[in-house]
Design a protein around this motif. Structure first.
Motif, short mmCIF file in Angstrom:
data_model
loop_
_atom_site.label_atom_id
_atom_site.label_comp_id
_atom_site.label_asym_id
_atom_site.label_seq_id
_atom_site.Cartn_x
_atom_site.Cartn_y
_atom_site.Cartn_z
N GLU A 91 0.86 -1.19 0.00
CA GLU A 91 0.00 0.00 0.00
C GLU A 91 0.89 1.24 0.00
O GLU A 91 1.81 1.34 0.81
CB GLU A 91 -0.90 -0.02 1.23
N ASP A 92 0.63 2.18 -0.91
CA ASP A 92 1.49 3.36 -1.01
C ASP A 92 1.02 4.54 -0.17
O ASP A 92 1.78 5.48 0.05
CB ASP A 92 1.62 3.79 -2.47
N ASN A 93 -0.22 4.52 0.33
CA ASN A 93 -0.73 5.63 1.12
C ASN A 93 -0.37 5.43 2.60
O ASN A 93 -0.77 4.43 3.21
CB ASN A 93 -2.24 5.74 0.95
N LEU A 133 -2.02 -8.40 1.46
CA LEU A 133 -3.07 -7.42 1.22
C LEU A 133 -2.52 -6.46 0.18
O LEU A 133 -1.62 -5.67 0.47
CB LEU A 133 -3.44 -6.69 2.52
N MET A 134 -3.01 -6.52 -1.04
CA MET A 134 -2.41 -5.86 -2.18
C MET A 134 -3.29 -4.72 -2.71
O MET A 134 -4.39 -4.96 -3.23
CB MET A 134 -2.19 -6.88 -3.30
N ASP A 135 -2.79 -3.50 -2.58
CA ASP A 135 -3.50 -2.35 -3.15
C ASP A 135 -3.54 -2.52 -4.67
O ASP A 135 -2.53 -2.86 -5.29
CB ASP A 135 -2.77 -1.06 -2.78
N ALA A 136 -4.69 -2.31 -5.25
CA ALA A 136 -4.84 -2.50 -6.69
C ALA A 136 -4.10 -1.43 -7.49
O ALA A 136 -3.60 -1.70 -8.58
CB ALA A 136 -6.31 -2.54 -7.08
N GLN A 137 -4.02 -0.20 -6.96
CA GLN A 137 -3.41 0.90 -7.69
C GLN A 137 -2.22 1.44 -6.90
O GLN A 137 -2.39 2.02 -5.83
CB GLN A 137 -4.43 2.01 -7.93
N MET A 138 -1.01 1.23 -7.44
CA MET A 138 0.21 1.70 -6.82
C MET A 138 1.18 2.19 -7.89
O MET A 138 1.07 1.79 -9.05
CB MET A 138 0.87 0.58 -6.00
N ARG A 166 -1.80 -16.49 -0.48
CA ARG A 166 -3.09 -15.87 -0.77
C ARG A 166 -2.89 -14.37 -1.01
O ARG A 166 -2.14 -13.72 -0.30
CB ARG A 166 -4.05 -16.08 0.40
N ILE A 167 -3.58 -13.85 -2.00
CA ILE A 167 -3.48 -12.43 -2.33
C ILE A 167 -4.88 -11.81 -2.30
O ILE A 167 -5.79 -12.27 -3.00
CB ILE A 167 -2.85 -12.21 -3.71
N VAL A 168 -5.03 -10.79 -1.46
CA VAL A 168 -6.32 -10.12 -1.30
C VAL A 168 -6.18 -8.67 -1.75
O VAL A 168 -5.31 -7.95 -1.27
CB VAL A 168 -6.80 -10.18 0.16
N ALA A 169 -7.03 -8.24 -2.66
CA ALA A 169 -6.96 -6.88 -3.19
C ALA A 169 -7.49 -5.87 -2.18
O ALA A 169 -8.47 -6.13 -1.48
CB ALA A 169 -7.76 -6.77 -4.49
N LEU A 170 -6.84 -4.71 -2.12
CA LEU A 170 -7.36 -3.54 -1.41
C LEU A 170 -7.74 -2.55 -2.49
O LEU A 170 -6.89 -2.09 -3.25
CB LEU A 170 -6.29 -2.94 -0.50
N THR A 171 -9.01 -2.23 -2.61
CA THR A 171 -9.45 -1.37 -3.69
C THR A 171 -10.47 -0.34 -3.21
O THR A 171 -11.29 -0.63 -2.34
CB THR A 171 -10.05 -2.19 -4.85
N ALA A 172 -10.38 0.85 -3.77
CA ALA A 172 -11.35 1.91 -3.45
C ALA A 172 -12.61 1.76 -4.29
O ALA A 172 -13.59 2.46 -4.08
CB ALA A 172 -10.72 3.28 -3.68
N ASN A 173 -12.59 0.83 -5.24
CA ASN A 173 -13.72 0.64 -6.14
C ASN A 173 -14.47 -0.64 -5.79
O ASN A 173 -13.86 -1.70 -5.66
CB ASN A 173 -13.24 0.57 -7.60
N MET A 187 -6.00 -12.80 -7.98
CA MET A 187 -6.24 -12.54 -6.57
C MET A 187 -7.34 -13.46 -6.05
O MET A 187 -8.23 -13.88 -6.79
CB MET A 187 -6.63 -11.07 -6.36
N ASP A 188 -7.26 -13.77 -4.77
CA ASP A 188 -8.21 -14.69 -4.16
C ASP A 188 -9.47 -14.00 -3.66
O ASP A 188 -10.53 -14.62 -3.55
CB ASP A 188 -7.56 -15.40 -2.97
N ASP A 189 -9.36 -12.72 -3.32
CA ASP A 189 -10.46 -12.03 -2.66
C ASP A 189 -10.19 -10.54 -2.75
O ASP A 189 -9.15 -10.12 -3.27
CB ASP A 189 -10.55 -12.47 -1.19
N PHE A 190 -11.12 -9.71 -2.23
CA PHE A 190 -10.86 -8.28 -2.22
C PHE A 190 -11.57 -7.61 -1.05
O PHE A 190 -12.57 -8.11 -0.55
CB PHE A 190 -11.25 -7.62 -3.55
N ILE A 191 -10.99 -6.49 -0.61
CA ILE A 191 -11.55 -5.67 0.46
C ILE A 191 -11.64 -4.25 -0.07
O ILE A 191 -10.68 -3.74 -0.65
CB ILE A 191 -10.66 -5.68 1.72
N THR A 192 -12.78 -3.60 0.12
CA THR A 192 -12.92 -2.22 -0.32
C THR A 192 -12.46 -1.26 0.78
O THR A 192 -12.56 -1.56 1.96
CB THR A 192 -14.37 -1.90 -0.71
N LYS A 193 -11.93 -0.12 0.35
CA LYS A 193 -11.49 0.92 1.28
C LYS A 193 -12.65 1.89 1.54
O LYS A 193 -13.48 2.08 0.67
CB LYS A 193 -10.29 1.69 0.70
N PRO A 194 -12.65 2.55 2.72
CA PRO A 194 -11.68 2.39 3.81
C PRO A 194 -11.80 1.02 4.46
O PRO A 194 -12.90 0.50 4.65
CB PRO A 194 -12.05 3.52 4.78
#
Length: 217
Positions: A91-93, A133-138, A166-173, A187-194
């Motif tokens: 995550e870059d933020n 936990l992988m941010d989609a946009q970096m 396992r790779i889980v996306a962190l995405t604002a979308n 990716m295996d799964d995703f979590i939306t931000k925040p």
């Protein structure tokens, strides 16, 4: 007055309150704090600035609030490993990094942090992480490309690429097209931000359970 009433009402769950005010009604920080406000923004507020303010307010509530989510006890999370698991956060933020690390710490897990996909790719080859936990946009390399390269390394059987990572996306979308893009990249799964504690706990329960050996379709 409304903020003070909300904070004083024990029937209302703990909230991070952000006040939107006009230019001619500026409120000093001490007054905002006294009324239970996490932040004050002047209208009109730019969407990116508002997003950053909300993330900071949520991070502060996780850090400071005595009512912030606590680490569940072992009986409440039977699907999680009994020992702390090292997790990689890409995550870059800086604010998002802090929120993710605090949530993971509250859930009993250590984590390392990298700021782009290239660093994530290098990190998983150096250390046997169980989950990213992988941010989609970096910058430099986004999370989708990093995931594709990790999966290619696993498929080729290259040294350093753990087969059960396992790779889980962190995405604002939260759009279905964004979810599909994450899954298509491997990716295996995703979590939306925040990012929220409940969402992270659910993901860890799903993917760190040793009995679950197949990836999401």
């Amino acid at each position: 007055m409304l903020a003070a009433m909300i904070k004083a009402d024990s029937a209302v769950p703990p909230l991070a309150l952000v006040l939107l005010t006009s230019i001619d009604s500026r409120i000093v920080k001490s007054t905002a704090t006294a009324h239970g406000l996490a932040a004050v923004e002047t209208k009109p507020v730019h969407p990116e600035k508002l997003r950053a303010t909300l993330v900071r307010a949520l991070a502060a509530s996780v850090t400071a609030s005595p009512l912030a989510p606590k680490a569940p006890t072992a009986p409440q999370r039977p699907n999680l490993s009994s020992a702390p698991t090292t997790i990689l956060v890409a995550e870059d933020n800086p604010v998002n990094q802090k929120v993710a690390s605090l949530i993971l710490r509250n859930l009993g897990h250590a984590c390392d942090i990298v700021v782009n996909g290239r660093e994530a790719l290098e990190a998983v080859q150096r250390h046997p992480y169980q989950l990213v936990l992988m941010d989609a946009q970096m910058p430099e390399m986004d999370g989708l490309e990093a995931t594709r390269r990790i999966r290619a390394g696993q498929l080729a059987g290259l040294p350093g690429f753990r087969s059960d990572l396992r790779i889980v996306a962190l995405t604002a979308n939260a759009m279905s097209t964004d979810r599909d893009a994450c899954l298509a990249a491997g990716m295996d799964d995703f979590i939306t931000k925040p990012v929220k504690t409940a969402a992270v706990h659910a993901v860890l329960s799903r993917w760190l359970n040793p009995a679950l050996t197949t990836r999401a379709a």
